[in-house]
Scaffold this motif. Structure first.
Motif, PDB file in Angstrom:
ATOM      1  N   GLY A 144     -64.495 -71.555  42.250  1.00 53.56           N
ATOM      2  CA  GLY A 144     -64.131 -72.488  41.174  1.00 53.56           C
ATOM      3  C   GLY A 144     -62.656 -72.476  40.845  1.00 53.56           C
ATOM      4  O   GLY A 144     -62.036 -73.526  40.625  1.00 53.56           O
ATOM      5  N   ILE A 145     -62.062 -71.284  40.811  1.00 52.19           N
ATOM      6  CA  ILE A 145     -60.642 -71.179  40.449  1.00 52.19           C
ATOM      7  C   ILE A 145     -59.767 -71.829  41.514  1.00 52.19           C
ATOM      8  O   ILE A 145     -58.755 -72.463  41.214  1.00 52.19           O
ATOM      9  CB  ILE A 145     -60.254 -69.697  40.235  1.00 52.19           C
ATOM     10  N   ASP A 146     -60.189 -71.711  42.767  1.00 48.07           N
ATOM     11  CA  ASP A 146     -59.421 -72.329  43.857  1.00 48.07           C
ATOM     12  C   ASP A 146     -59.387 -73.857  43.680  1.00 48.07           C
ATOM     13  O   ASP A 146     -58.377 -74.499  43.966  1.00 48.07           O
ATOM     14  CB  ASP A 146     -60.045 -71.958  45.211  1.00 48.07           C
ATOM     15  N   LEU A 147     -60.490 -74.416  43.177  1.00 46.07           N
ATOM     16  CA  LEU A 147     -60.510 -75.866  42.921  1.00 46.07           C
ATOM     17  C   LEU A 147     -59.471 -76.234  41.853  1.00 46.07           C
ATOM     18  O   LEU A 147     -58.726 -77.206  41.997  1.00 46.07           O
ATOM     19  CB  LEU A 147     -61.912 -76.315  42.470  1.00 46.07           C
ATOM     20  N   ARG A 170     -67.167 -68.941  32.253  1.00 39.84           N
ATOM     21  CA  ARG A 170     -68.258 -68.022  31.905  1.00 39.84           C
ATOM     22  C   ARG A 170     -67.767 -66.682  31.374  1.00 39.84           C
ATOM     23  O   ARG A 170     -68.563 -65.900  30.869  1.00 39.84           O
ATOM     24  CB  ARG A 170     -69.118 -67.782  33.151  1.00 39.84           C
ATOM     25  N   SER A 171     -66.473 -66.405  31.532  1.00 37.12           N
ATOM     26  CA  SER A 171     -65.995 -65.064  31.158  1.00 37.12           C
ATOM     27  C   SER A 171     -64.536 -65.110  30.728  1.00 37.12           C
ATOM     28  O   SER A 171     -63.822 -66.094  30.998  1.00 37.12           O
ATOM     29  CB  SER A 171     -66.107 -64.124  32.366  1.00 37.12           C
ATOM     30  N   THR A 172     -64.117 -64.027  30.110  1.00 33.17           N
ATOM     31  CA  THR A 172     -62.719 -63.873  29.723  1.00 33.17           C
ATOM     32  C   THR A 172     -61.825 -63.906  30.965  1.00 33.17           C
ATOM     33  O   THR A 172     -60.751 -64.512  30.953  1.00 33.17           O
ATOM     34  CB  THR A 172     -62.547 -62.525  28.983  1.00 33.17           C
ATOM     35  N   GLN A 173     -62.297 -63.272  32.035  1.00 33.52           N
ATOM     36  CA  GLN A 173     -61.527 -63.230  33.278  1.00 33.52           C
ATOM     37  C   GLN A 173     -61.285 -64.643  33.822  1.00 33.52           C
ATOM     38  O   GLN A 173     -60.202 -64.943  34.330  1.00 33.52           O
ATOM     39  CB  GLN A 173     -62.284 -62.357  34.305  1.00 33.52           C
ATOM     40  N   HIS A 174     -62.289 -65.506  33.691  1.00 35.56           N
ATOM     41  CA  HIS A 174     -62.128 -66.905  34.109  1.00 35.56           C
ATOM     42  C   HIS A 174     -60.962 -67.572  33.365  1.00 35.56           C
ATOM     43  O   HIS A 174     -60.230 -68.373  33.944  1.00 35.56           O
ATOM     44  CB  HIS A 174     -63.402 -67.706  33.799  1.00 35.56           C
ATOM     45  N   ILE A 175     -60.818 -67.272  32.075  1.00 38.78           N
ATOM     46  CA  ILE A 175     -59.738 -67.891  31.274  1.00 38.78           C
ATOM     47  C   ILE A 175     -58.383 -67.493  31.872  1.00 38.78           C
ATOM     48  O   ILE A 175     -57.498 -68.327  32.076  1.00 38.78           O
ATOM     49  CB  ILE A 175     -59.809 -67.464  29.788  1.00 38.78           C
ATOM     50  N   ILE A 176     -58.254 -66.198  32.158  1.00 37.20           N
ATOM     51  CA  ILE A 176     -56.976 -65.700  32.699  1.00 37.20           C
ATOM     52  C   ILE A 176     -56.714 -66.300  34.084  1.00 37.20           C
ATOM     53  O   ILE A 176     -55.603 -66.763  34.373  1.00 37.20           O
ATOM     54  CB  ILE A 176     -56.993 -64.157  32.747  1.00 37.20           C
ATOM     55  N   GLN A 177     -57.761 -66.359  34.891  1.00 38.48           N
ATOM     56  CA  GLN A 177     -57.590 -66.924  36.250  1.00 38.48           C
ATOM     57  C   GLN A 177     -57.234 -68.414  36.192  1.00 38.48           C
ATOM     58  O   GLN A 177     -56.409 -68.890  36.975  1.00 38.48           O
ATOM     59  CB  GLN A 177     -58.868 -66.723  37.064  1.00 38.48           C
TER      60      GLN A 177
END
Ligand code: E4P
Length: 218
Positions: A144-147, A170-177
């Motif tokens: 997803g982040i690559d998109l 879905r997560s805090t890590q997703h926000i940072i990524q």
């Protein structure tokens, strides 16, 4: 970078807004149904309440899948409050609707975007926001982040004004990524936003400072 909250829960929206860092809200029919809101009038009233809490874009999704239906719904939704942004799915009639609504001055959020090609069409049609769904791609073992990274790169390359709104977080890590990938906006559940605060060294450090302060008062 802007922060939206991805919920239709009024208490969570108030809590995030009280932090002073909230720029907008995204909803979808699933999130609305989770709040037990039933019937068109009640749903419109719910959107109105959200708009009165948050001074920023509030995404409300159409449920029609044909051009005429989407335009009719979008005009009704846009009349609820000036903060409303109409969420339109990236399907053929959706692209046409985004184009027509952008010419009418109605802001749109192109949703259910899972590929760079869909994001290019959304920008060409004049969407205000494009919503790549990170978590749902991760769910099927895609990236997803690559998109997000690819869409940001393409939009920058051509100077498309459409803002990239990283969704399905879905997560805090997703926000940072998503931030690292250059997303203009991240929409996330309250739990993921509050997770940004957490660090054990902050808790340990604060406890020590407070204990040492007490020594100065003995
Ligand atoms: C927001 O615009 C989307 O509707 C939402 O982020 C979808 O998230 P989900 O994949 O967790 O349902």
């Amino acid at each position: 970078m802007k922060f939206f909250i991805d919920t239709a829960n009024l208490d969570e929206i108030r809590e995030a807004n009280d932090l002073g860092i909230l720029d907008g809200v995204t909803t979808n029919p699933t999130l609305i149904s989770r709040e037990g809101v039933k019937g068109k009038d009640a749903i419109f009233q719910h959107y109105r309440k959200i708009c009165e809490i948050v001074d920023g874009p509030v995404s409300a999704e159409v449920i029609s899948t044909d051009f005429e239906g989407m335009i009719r719904e979008a005009r009704e939704l846009a009349k609820i409050h000036e903060n409303i942004v109409v969420k339109i799915p990236i399907i053929k009639d959706g692209v046409k609707a985004i184009r027509a609504l952008s010419q009418e001055g109605i802001r749109t959020n192109c949703t259910l975007v899972f590929s760079p090609g869909q994001a290019i069409l959304a920008a060409k049609a004049g969407a205000t926001f494009v919503s790549p769904f990170i978590g749902r791609l991760d769910d099927i073992a895609s990236d997803g982040i690559d998109l997000v990274r690819k869409i940001v790169e393409i939009y920058n390359y051509y100077g498309f004004p459409t803002e990239v709104l990283a969704a399905s977080i879905r997560s805090t890590q997703h926000i940072i990524q998503a931030a690292e990938a250059g997303a203009d906006i991240v929409t996330a559940p309250l739990k993921a936003i509050l997770g940004l605060l957490r660090h054990p060294l902050t808790d340990i450090g604060l406890q020590k400072f407070l204990e040492d302060y007490k020594k100065t008062q003995e």
